[in-house]
Design a protein around this motif. Structure first.
Motif, PDB file in Angstrom:
ATOM      1  N   CYS A  84      -7.150   8.825  -4.018  1.00  0.00           N
ATOM      2  CA  CYS A  84      -6.293   7.643  -3.931  1.00  0.00           C
ATOM      3  C   CYS A  84      -7.064   6.342  -3.769  1.00  0.00           C
ATOM      4  O   CYS A  84      -6.554   5.287  -4.087  1.00  0.00           O
ATOM      5  CB  CYS A  84      -5.318   7.796  -2.765  1.00  0.00           C
ATOM      6  SG  CYS A  84      -6.111   7.693  -1.133  1.00  0.00           S
TER       7      CYS A  84
ATOM      8  N   GLU B  39      -7.500   4.758  -1.146  1.00  0.00           N
ATOM      9  CA  GLU B  39      -6.861   3.872  -0.177  1.00  0.00           C
ATOM     10  C   GLU B  39      -6.704   4.509   1.200  1.00  0.00           C
ATOM     11  O   GLU B  39      -5.870   4.075   1.992  1.00  0.00           O
ATOM     12  CB  GLU B  39      -5.519   3.366  -0.707  1.00  0.00           C
ATOM     13  CG  GLU B  39      -4.574   4.475  -1.146  1.00  0.00           C
ATOM     14  CD  GLU B  39      -3.174   3.956  -1.472  1.00  0.00           C
ATOM     15  OE1 GLU B  39      -2.688   3.078  -0.752  1.00  0.00           O
ATOM     16  OE2 GLU B  39      -2.573   4.454  -2.443  1.00  0.00           O
TER      17      GLU B  39
ATOM     18  N   GLU C 121      -5.404   7.256   2.158  1.00  0.00           N
ATOM     19  CA  GLU C 121      -4.166   7.977   2.427  1.00  0.00           C
ATOM     20  C   GLU C 121      -4.330   9.481   2.285  1.00  0.00           C
ATOM     21  O   GLU C 121      -3.753  10.246   3.054  1.00  0.00           O
ATOM     22  CB  GLU C 121      -3.066   7.524   1.463  1.00  0.00           C
ATOM     23  CG  GLU C 121      -2.534   6.136   1.733  1.00  0.00           C
ATOM     24  CD  GLU C 121      -1.583   6.088   2.921  1.00  0.00           C
ATOM     25  OE1 GLU C 121      -0.960   7.115   3.239  1.00  0.00           O
ATOM     26  OE2 GLU C 121      -1.475   5.015   3.537  1.00  0.00           O
TER      27      GLU C 121
ATOM     28  N   LEU D 166      -3.635  14.908   2.725  1.00  0.00           N
ATOM     29  CA  LEU D 166      -2.427  15.270   1.993  1.00  0.00           C
ATOM     30  C   LEU D 166      -2.707  16.457   1.080  1.00  0.00           C
ATOM     31  O   LEU D 166      -3.743  16.513   0.417  1.00  0.00           O
ATOM     32  CB  LEU D 166      -1.951  14.088   1.151  1.00  0.00           C
ATOM     33  CG  LEU D 166      -1.554  12.835   1.924  1.00  0.00           C
ATOM     34  CD1 LEU D 166      -1.135  11.721   0.957  1.00  0.00           C
ATOM     35  CD2 LEU D 166      -0.412  13.138   2.898  1.00  0.00           C
TER      36      LEU D 166
ATOM     37  N   HIS E 125      -8.344   0.377  -2.001  1.00  0.00           N
ATOM     38  CA  HIS E 125      -8.300   0.137  -3.453  1.00  0.00           C
ATOM     39  C   HIS E 125      -9.495  -0.652  -3.951  1.00  0.00           C
ATOM     40  O   HIS E 125      -9.381  -1.466  -4.860  1.00  0.00           O
ATOM     41  CB  HIS E 125      -6.997  -0.581  -3.846  1.00  0.00           C
ATOM     42  CG  HIS E 125      -5.800   0.314  -3.792  1.00  0.00           C
ATOM     43  ND1 HIS E 125      -5.748   1.544  -4.402  1.00  0.00           N
ATOM     44  CD2 HIS E 125      -4.606   0.172  -3.185  1.00  0.00           C
ATOM     45  CE1 HIS E 125      -4.588   2.110  -4.179  1.00  0.00           C
ATOM     46  NE2 HIS E 125      -3.874   1.315  -3.431  1.00  0.00           N
TER      47      HIS E 125
ATOM     48  N   ARG F 186       7.366   7.800   7.841  1.00  0.00           N
ATOM     49  CA  ARG F 186       7.008   9.219   7.890  1.00  0.00           C
ATOM     50  C   ARG F 186       6.512   9.458   9.307  1.00  0.00           C
ATOM     51  O   ARG F 186       6.208   8.518  10.032  1.00  0.00           O
ATOM     52  CB  ARG F 186       5.947   9.377   6.804  1.00  0.00           C
ATOM     53  CG  ARG F 186       5.054  10.483   6.762  1.00  0.00           C
ATOM     54  CD  ARG F 186       4.282  10.533   5.437  1.00  0.00           C
ATOM     55  NE  ARG F 186       3.096   9.690   5.452  1.00  0.00           N
ATOM     56  CZ  ARG F 186       2.300   9.515   4.410  1.00  0.00           C
ATOM     57  NH1 ARG F 186       2.551  10.104   3.269  1.00  0.00           N
ATOM     58  NH2 ARG F 186       1.246   8.737   4.500  1.00  0.00           N
TER      59      ARG F 186
ATOM     60  N   GLN G 245       0.751   8.915   9.888  1.00  0.00           N
ATOM     61  CA  GLN G 245       0.080   8.096   8.888  1.00  0.00           C
ATOM     62  C   GLN G 245       1.068   7.246   8.093  1.00  0.00           C
ATOM     63  O   GLN G 245       1.215   7.384   6.884  1.00  0.00           O
ATOM     64  CB  GLN G 245      -0.730   8.986   7.939  1.00  0.00           C
ATOM     65  CG  GLN G 245      -1.556   8.133   6.994  1.00  0.00           C
ATOM     66  CD  GLN G 245      -2.574   8.941   6.225  1.00  0.00           C
ATOM     67  OE1 GLN G 245      -3.723   8.926   6.580  1.00  0.00           O
ATOM     68  NE2 GLN G 245      -2.177   9.632   5.195  1.00  0.00           N
TER      69      GLN G 245
ATOM     70  N   ILE H 184       2.731   3.130   7.864  1.00  0.00           N
ATOM     71  CA  ILE H 184       2.742   1.746   8.330  1.00  0.00           C
ATOM     72  C   ILE H 184       4.101   1.503   8.989  1.00  0.00           C
ATOM     73  O   ILE H 184       5.120   2.001   8.528  1.00  0.00           O
ATOM     74  CB  ILE H 184       2.551   0.796   7.130  1.00  0.00           C
ATOM     75  CG1 ILE H 184       1.272   1.138   6.379  1.00  0.00           C
ATOM     76  CG2 ILE H 184       2.555  -0.653   7.574  1.00  0.00           C
ATOM     77  CD1 ILE H 184      -0.009   0.961   7.150  1.00  0.00           C
TER      78      ILE H 184
ATOM     79  N   ARG I  89       9.138  -1.339   1.698  1.00  0.00           N
ATOM     80  CA  ARG I  89       9.189  -0.286   2.706  1.00  0.00           C
ATOM     81  C   ARG I  89      10.539  -0.165   3.381  1.00  0.00           C
ATOM     82  O   ARG I  89      10.897   0.906   3.850  1.00  0.00           O
ATOM     83  CB  ARG I  89       8.116  -0.525   3.778  1.00  0.00           C
ATOM     84  CG  ARG I  89       6.721  -0.236   3.291  1.00  0.00           C
ATOM     85  CD  ARG I  89       5.761   0.001   4.438  1.00  0.00           C
ATOM     86  NE  ARG I  89       4.483   0.470   3.920  1.00  0.00           N
ATOM     87  CZ  ARG I  89       3.474  -0.332   3.592  1.00  0.00           C
ATOM     88  NH1 ARG I  89       3.582  -1.629   3.768  1.00  0.00           N
ATOM     89  NH2 ARG I  89       2.360   0.167   3.102  1.00  0.00           N
TER      90      ARG I  89
ATOM     91  N   GLN J 294       1.665   3.402  -5.046  1.00  0.00           N
ATOM     92  CA  GLN J 294       0.500   3.629  -4.194  1.00  0.00           C
ATOM     93  C   GLN J 294       0.902   4.650  -3.147  1.00  0.00           C
ATOM     94  O   GLN J 294       2.056   4.675  -2.737  1.00  0.00           O
ATOM     95  CB  GLN J 294       0.100   2.339  -3.465  1.00  0.00           C
ATOM     96  CG  GLN J 294      -0.174   1.194  -4.388  1.00  0.00           C
ATOM     97  CD  GLN J 294      -0.259  -0.121  -3.643  1.00  0.00           C
ATOM     98  OE1 GLN J 294       0.337  -0.274  -2.577  1.00  0.00           O
ATOM     99  NE2 GLN J 294      -0.991  -1.050  -4.203  1.00  0.00           N
ATOM    100  N   LEU J 295      -0.067   5.410  -2.676  1.00  0.00           N
ATOM    101  CA  LEU J 295       0.302   6.434  -1.695  1.00  0.00           C
ATOM    102  C   LEU J 295       0.635   5.831  -0.332  1.00  0.00           C
ATOM    103  O   LEU J 295       1.127   6.530   0.542  1.00  0.00           O
ATOM    104  CB  LEU J 295      -0.811   7.471  -1.565  1.00  0.00           C
ATOM    105  CG  LEU J 295      -0.963   8.377  -2.791  1.00  0.00           C
ATOM    106  CD1 LEU J 295      -2.041   9.411  -2.548  1.00  0.00           C
ATOM    107  CD2 LEU J 295       0.349   9.061  -3.138  1.00  0.00           C
ATOM    108  N   THR J 296       0.390   4.555  -0.153  1.00  0.00           N
ATOM    109  CA  THR J 296       0.781   3.954   1.118  1.00  0.00           C
ATOM    110  C   THR J 296       2.259   3.598   1.158  1.00  0.00           C
ATOM    111  O   THR J 296       2.838   3.491   2.231  1.00  0.00           O
ATOM    112  CB  THR J 296      -0.082   2.722   1.458  1.00  0.00           C
ATOM    113  OG1 THR J 296       0.384   2.165   2.666  1.00  0.00           O
ATOM    114  CG2 THR J 296       0.038   1.657   0.392  1.00  0.00           C
TER     115      THR J 296
ATOM    116  N   TYR K 164       4.568   4.994  -1.540  1.00  0.00           N
ATOM    117  CA  TYR K 164       5.307   6.139  -2.081  1.00  0.00           C
ATOM    118  C   TYR K 164       4.826   7.320  -1.254  1.00  0.00           C
ATOM    119  O   TYR K 164       3.675   7.752  -1.385  1.00  0.00           O
ATOM    120  CB  TYR K 164       5.004   6.382  -3.564  1.00  0.00           C
ATOM    121  CG  TYR K 164       5.812   7.537  -4.115  1.00  0.00           C
ATOM    122  CD1 TYR K 164       7.071   7.322  -4.656  1.00  0.00           C
ATOM    123  CD2 TYR K 164       5.339   8.836  -4.051  1.00  0.00           C
ATOM    124  CE1 TYR K 164       7.836   8.383  -5.123  1.00  0.00           C
ATOM    125  CE2 TYR K 164       6.094   9.904  -4.512  1.00  0.00           C
ATOM    126  CZ  TYR K 164       7.337   9.663  -5.050  1.00  0.00           C
ATOM    127  OH  TYR K 164       8.097  10.719  -5.507  1.00  0.00           O
TER     128      TYR K 164
END
Ligand code: FAD
Ligand code: FES
Lengths: 158, 276, 740
Positions: free
Chosen positions: A47, A49, A51, A135, B34, B183, B186, B188, B250, C654-656, C658
């Motif tokens: 990813c 990022e 995650e 994950l 990223h 969730r 992990q 935000i 979100r 993005q996995l943050t 989604y």
């Protein structure tokens, strides 16, 4: 004055218990150096990022996402990747079905091996909580959790 | 890309002074997100703080807990004394990202990244944390509650480094940290509220419901005055004074407002006689 | 047996496509459309880049037909001047530096003169929006049984409901990726995929090459879930075009954000039920309408719609059924294959609706299901007679028993009465899934498998099925070893390479073990037959016979082979959608227990029980893993995975933002198998891959409905949606109907 580094930067660190010296580009992440400079492709990018945890390695003994570690920061430090694990230490995961597609697996087993080596961290959270940074889309996690529980000394077979 | 590698705090401050656009790097858990998709960053100049030993340790004085500029979440989680005296720091740290993030992410980075959803900032603010900023020009100390002025706007000059975060040691009778993410781990924060009560009074801090993490003074007044609160809805007028939630990817403004009222209400129900 | 490639994965030695070292490689990148629909007016190359360093490919570089062939030729490989969805590929770039090509891709601007897009599949498009046929309907189907209208008007009670499901992203942990290079005249494609022969078939017309001129090799694949059924053909074609133009090897590896926004997702659906029942709960009529969002090109949509509709009436016996369905064109990124292939959507609506019916009748939802579950000798919606010896009622009862439903209900009643803001509930679903291709699909596929007796006596299975985590390699080793009485170590599984292995069809549709595995067994038998050995012979005797054969046939290959033959007595009428839709069905029942937090509207699944009949279980650990993983995907489709679309493309790519579940979000998933062997499946196995996902979302939502006393009709049931449902004064079912 501190030294200023542009395109090329030689760094040395301990990689899987061996001294390592490599020239990096300061824009590289630890993940890039491992995969593309050193050919240690066990560590995956899922990813970029922080995650998914597929890029997890141990830095000075703690699990970190190597996609978020600038390579220049491992100077003088200790890095362990999945390539340092032997088949024997992975037997419980093999038996419990902890790996399916295998893309998350190298990261999973790195975090898992940290827990197994330091079971006292279970005082900071359950196995499920401590594994939340890795994950997996295949297993639903049961196979992974079982593999870890079976690998922890004194908990085996629990 | 250029990176400077100071080996001491002095060198780091020098580096910051001589490179006005340089970005300090601590754990990289915000800066490197990223990374491959953000080539514009690759042309920047960075100052790596990781070798600046002076910034590492977490220290106790008779009346303060002092976090270093490089103190990580995991450092705090592992510290038994913090767990006793400042349990919300541990609570927040444990809910930040995953172990991989906790092992790297720093409290100072959380403050300077300036996200409205910063869990660490919320806990620090509820303990009256003070940010200590150093530069070759000198030192400034700013209470966290006065540090932000807008979305990612803060009272930090480009050459300043966070070298300490100071927390007064007090007796607390109420300590609540509530984070609602998408969730269970992990995630935000979509809504967060942190509450403390000590001899210095109530502190209510909200995150993810305003452009920056902020004290909720109307709610604090409501608690000080021991106004009777019989349902979450009774808190809404004060909440509306204090925060301004938005719709984003979100969550929604409506959800954030209502859930903030509910977690606050149920959290305080146990500890506040004026709540019923 | 332990997973064959397990240690290689656990130690990180397994090499996925991005892990392969390649000399002199170029990195590819894709330039995409910024608009959902319109004419490409101009392509602007930024002067800040030295474009002479780059290989650039556009639609004029395509030697053959500009299409990614699958069912139709409608989807261009590169937009030829007009785009129909955001992120549609327009140009390809390649460069020796991965970073440089990434940067350059941002420095190309595609200017589109926009036309009005269709973005909501539920709304009938007006003329300016029609872009497919006369009404944007990509596919229309109907299934009719008995007389629904008459039965409905005679029914004492009619219950209606409308149910909606959202899209879902696969989030295989390994993103899409391909390597293409020329080996002499042969274009070699290596990469992550489920269906090597689909890639081959798509490449032939587009590159105007014969089968001999293309060689497709599957590399270890880090998850597929349907996402690597059709999409890899696109990636392979792009990598191939770049390799052909540059004459150098090209790697085209998607990063996560690109993979999330540009690839297929599960089809969103809206399904309407109108059900006639009598006071005892017997189903008298089921009137069902299925509408799906197909996105901007046909891809696999007609087949997804078909599977969805065939299953839409569920595992119940009802004499009067009408299922009408259509899949709509929209200017969205095309939707595609995803584990379950339309059936999860169908069962979400159906099984949620069954609970609404039970609620309306004041009945125990388990009893309603018991009354109506198909008994042997009864028929499905297509009129297929079920006679497989599976006790569907027992399976449901077993799942309920394992979950301790009686005790739990009592406990919940007390808990809910006392707790300030937590509410618990328990819910169930009964469901089924046809294994293999639909109708005559398997006959059309005409799958083949070979088993080679090698000079050293070992046997190698040659087939095009792939391992993507589901356990195909291990299962085939077991099947062949059992058939030949070999030690598993003496069975090899060939790398899926279209120049070496025969076409055994795609690795999809829960067909691998049941259908292809059966071919493996038959190819083993054929190998033995070629040596003149009897049925039961194998082991060392066989090894010796193979070695002897090679001694007397130097340089020749000893191949046993098998070709698909339909089980006897299967008849399917494609025109009327009647008859035997599948050779076999897997059946299952699942029970979920949830806790709802009324402060935050969060739903936590506390317990999950799955009882599955998938025929004989070949490998218990792998089978259990399939169920647990499928259930996990179903639970998160129900609660977590929200695709926020803007202009028909994922905005939260993005996995943050989604989110898929972490280990802390899921309970242990308890699995039990009831094994009624299927005589035409390998060792009696039926398909397993998709079934568990099918009934997970409704079980969870049914539990939520019990916990909160409202009837949710839409997934994902995010906390924001649950808040709207609970705090909305108008009962949502009513509100929805008036929307229609
Ligand atoms: C997967 C993931 C999950 C996360 N989850 C959470 C979460 O749940 N809650 C949450 O609050 N945050 C979360 N974060 C954000 C992040 O981990 C925190 O903000 C972290 O504290 C940042 O610290 P760092 O040291 O990594 O900062 P860096 O990335 O190194 O820096 C962040 C910013 O601070 C500046 N900076 C760093 N140190 C100093 C200093 N000493 N002086 C001046 N400036 C400085 C940098 O220049 C940069 O602008 C998450 C991040 C990821 C990737
Ligand atoms: S690649 Fe580093 S966390 Fe996903």
């Amino acid at each position: 004055m501190s030294n200023e580094q542009r395109d090329r930067l030689p760094i040395s660190f301990t990689l899987n218990d061996q001294p390592m010296r490599v020239e990096i580009d300061p824009a590289e992440r630890l993940l890039d150096v491992l995969r593309y400079r050193l050919g240690l492709t066990g560590t995956k990018e899922g990813c970029a990022e922080g995650e998914c945890g597929a890029c997890t390695v141990l830095l000075d003994g703690l699990p970190v996402d190597s996609c978020l570690v600038p390579a220049y920061q491992v100077r003088g430090r200790r890095v362990e990747t999945v390539e340092s694990l032997d088949a024997e230490s992975l037997a419980t995961y093999h038996a419990s079905g902890a790996t399916q597609c295998g893309a998350c697996t190298p990261g999973v087993v790195m975090t898992a091996s940290w827990i197994v080596r330091h079971p006292e961290v279970l005082g900071r959270g359950s196995v499920r909580e401590l594994m939340a940074g890795n994950l997996c889309r295949c297993t639903g996690y049961d196979g992974i959790i079982e593999g870890i529980e079976d690998a922890i000394p004194d908990r085996g077979g629990a | 890309m250029t990176v400077l590698l100071p080996g001491s705090l002095d060198e780091a401050l020098q580096a910051m002074a001589s490179h006005p656009t340089a970005l300090p790097v601590a754990g990289g858990t915000d800066l490197l997100v990223h990374w491959p998709q953000r080539p514009e960053l690759h042309r920047q100049t960075f100052v790596d703080l990781s070798a600046v030993q002076e910034l590492r340790p977490l220290r106790w004085t008779t009346d303060e807990l002092v976090l270093g500029g490089l103190t990580t979440y995991w450092d705090v989680i592992e510290d038994g004394r913090v767990r006793e005296e400042f349990p919300l720091l541990v609570e927040a740290a444990r809910q930040i990202g995953s172990i991989q993030i906790q092992a790297r992410g720093t409290w100072a980075g959380n403050i300077i990244n300036g996200s409205p959803a910063a869990d660490g900032v919320a806990a620090l603010m509820a303990y009256d944390g003070v940010v200590v900023l150093d530069s070759t020009r000198g030192r400034s100390e700013i209470p966290l509650a006065e540090f932000y002025s807008g979305y990612k706007q803060m009272r930090r000059a480009p050459d300043e480094l966070v070298t300490q975060i100071r927390l007064p040691r007090r007796e607390y009778s109420v300590q609540i940290f509530e984070k609602v993410g998408s969730r269970r781990a992990q995630a935000i924060a979509k809504v967060g509220v942190t509450v403390t009560r000590s001899a210095s009074g109530w502190r209510v801090v909200a995150h993810s419901v305003a452009p920056f993490v902020c004290r909720c003074t109307a709610l604090e007044r409501c608690l000080e005055s021991e106004a009777s609160v019989g349902s979450p809805d009774d808190l809404l007028p004060a909440i509306r004074e204090d925060v301004s939630p938005i719709d984003d990817l979100r969550s929604s403004a409506a959800y954030r407002e209502r859930v903030m009222a509910r977690v606050l209400y149920y959290g305080l129900l146990e500890v506040c006689p004026s709540f019923h | 047996m332990l997973r064959r490639e397990g240690l290689s994965k656990l130690t990180g030695r397994e090499r996925y496509v991005d892990d392969l070292p390649v000399d002199d490689v170029l990195w590819g990148a894709t330039v995409r459309s910024p608009e959902p629909r319109g004419r490409i007016a101009e392509i602007r190359y930024s002067p800040t880049v030295d474009w002479s360093e780059f290989v650039i490919v556009d639609h004029t570089d395509i030697p053959g037909r500009n299409a990614v062939y699958l069912i139709e030729y409608d989807q261009p490989a590169l937009a030829p001047g007009y785009v129909r969805h955001v992120h549609e590929p327009v140009l390809l770039l390649a460069h020796p530096s991965r970073e440089a090509v990434r940067r350059a891709a941002r420095e190309v601007e595609v200017i589109v003169e926009p036309d009005p897009p269709v973005l909501d599949f539920r709304i009938d498009p007006g003329p300016p929006l029609v872009q497919y046929g006369v009404d944007n309907v990509l596919k229309r189907l109907s299934i009719l049984k008995g007389d629904v209208e008459r039965a409905l008007s005679a029914a004492p009670i009619v219950v209606e409901g409308v149910y909606e499901t959202g899209a879902q992203e696969h989030v295989y942990l390994e993103t899409q990726g391909m390597l293409a290079y020329l080996d002499g005249d042969v274009l070699v494609i290596k990469g992550s995929m489920q269906c090597p022969y689909y890639v081959l078939k798509a490449l032939k017309p587009a590159l105007d090459r014969t089968e001999a001129g293309i060689r497709v090799i599957q590399t270890p694949t880090g998850g597929g879930f349907g996402g690597k059924e059709e999409f890899p053909s696109m990636v392979a074609l792009h990598a191939g075009l770049l390799a052909l133009k540059s004459g150098r090897p090209v790697k085209l590896i998607y990063d996560r954000p690109e993979d999330m926004v540009a690839t297929t997702k599960r089809h969103p659906s809206r399904i309407r039920h109108r059900t006639g029942v009598d006071e005892d709960g017997r189903l008298l009529a089921q009137d069902i309408e299925v509408v799906m969002d197909g996105g901007a090109y046909v891809t696999l949509t007609p087949v997804v719609l078909s599977r969805s509709m065939i299953h839409a009436a569920g595992p119940y016996s009802c004499d009067n059924v009408r299922i009408l369905g259509r899949a709509m064109f929209t200017n969205s990124v095309p939707f595609g294959a995803f584990r379950g292939f339309g059936n999860p959507q169908a069962h979400f609506a159906l099984e949620r609706h069954m609970d609404v019916i039970a609620h309306t009748l004041g009945m125990d939802p388990a009893e309603l299901r018991r009354i109506n579950l198909i008994r042997d000798g009864q028929t499905t919606a297509t009129g297929q007679v079920i006679r497989d010896g599976v006790d569907r009622i027992r399976n449901l009862d077993r799942a309920l028993e394992l979950s301790g439903v009686e005790r739990r209900r009592r406990e919940h009643w007390l808990f809910n009465a006392e707790h300030r803001y937590l509410r618990r509930g328990i819910g169930m679903a009964a469901f089924y899934h046809g294994a293999g291709f639909t109708g005559r699909g398997e006959v059309m596929l005409d799958s083949r498998v070979q088993v080679e007796g090698r000079a050293d006596g070992r046997a190698e299975v040659l087939c095009a099925s792939v391992e993507m985590g589901q356990g195909q390699i291990t299962a085939f080793v077991q099947l062949a070893a059992a058939r030949l009485h070999y030690d598993p170590d003496d069975i090899l599984i060939a790398e899926p390479d279209t120049q070496r292995v025969p076409d055994s069809g795609p690795t999809v549709g829960s067909r691998t073990v049941m259908v292809v595995g059966r071919l493996v067994e038959r190819a083993c038998d054929d190998l033995r037959r070629r040596l003149g050995l009897g049925e039961g012979l194998g082991g060392d005797e066989l090894k010796r016979a193979i070695a002897d054969w090679h001694a007397s046939h130097p340089g020749e290959r000893l191949l046993g082979s098998a070709r698909y033959e339909p089980p006897p007595g299967i008849a399917w009428d494609e025109e009327h959608y009647r008859g035997d839709a599948y050779g076999a069905f897997g059946w299952a029942a699942q029970v979920a227990e949830v806790e709802v937090d009324l402060r935050t509207y969060e739903v936590q699944v506390r317990d999950f029980v799955s009882v599955q009949d998938v025929g004989t279980v070949i490998n218990p650990t792998l089978a259990r893993g399939q169920v647990q993983g499928g259930v996990a995907q179903g639970i998160s489709w129900a609660l977590l995975e929200h695709c926020a679309f803007q202009n028909g493309a994922l905005a939260n790519g993005q996995l943050t933002n989604y989110l898929i579940p972490t280990s802390a979000d899921l309970p242990p998933i308890r699995v039990e198998f009831s094994e009624v062997p299927y005589e035409h499946g390998a060792q009696g196995a039926k398909g397993i891959g998709e079934l568990p996902l099918v009934g997970s979302a409704p079980a969870v939502l049914n539990a939520v409905a019990v916990a909160v006393g409202r009837q949710p009709t839409e997934i994902p049931l995010t906390p924001e949606r649950l808040m709207a449902l609970l705090d909305d004064p108008v009962p949502p079912a009513k509100r929805r109907e008036s929307d229609l």
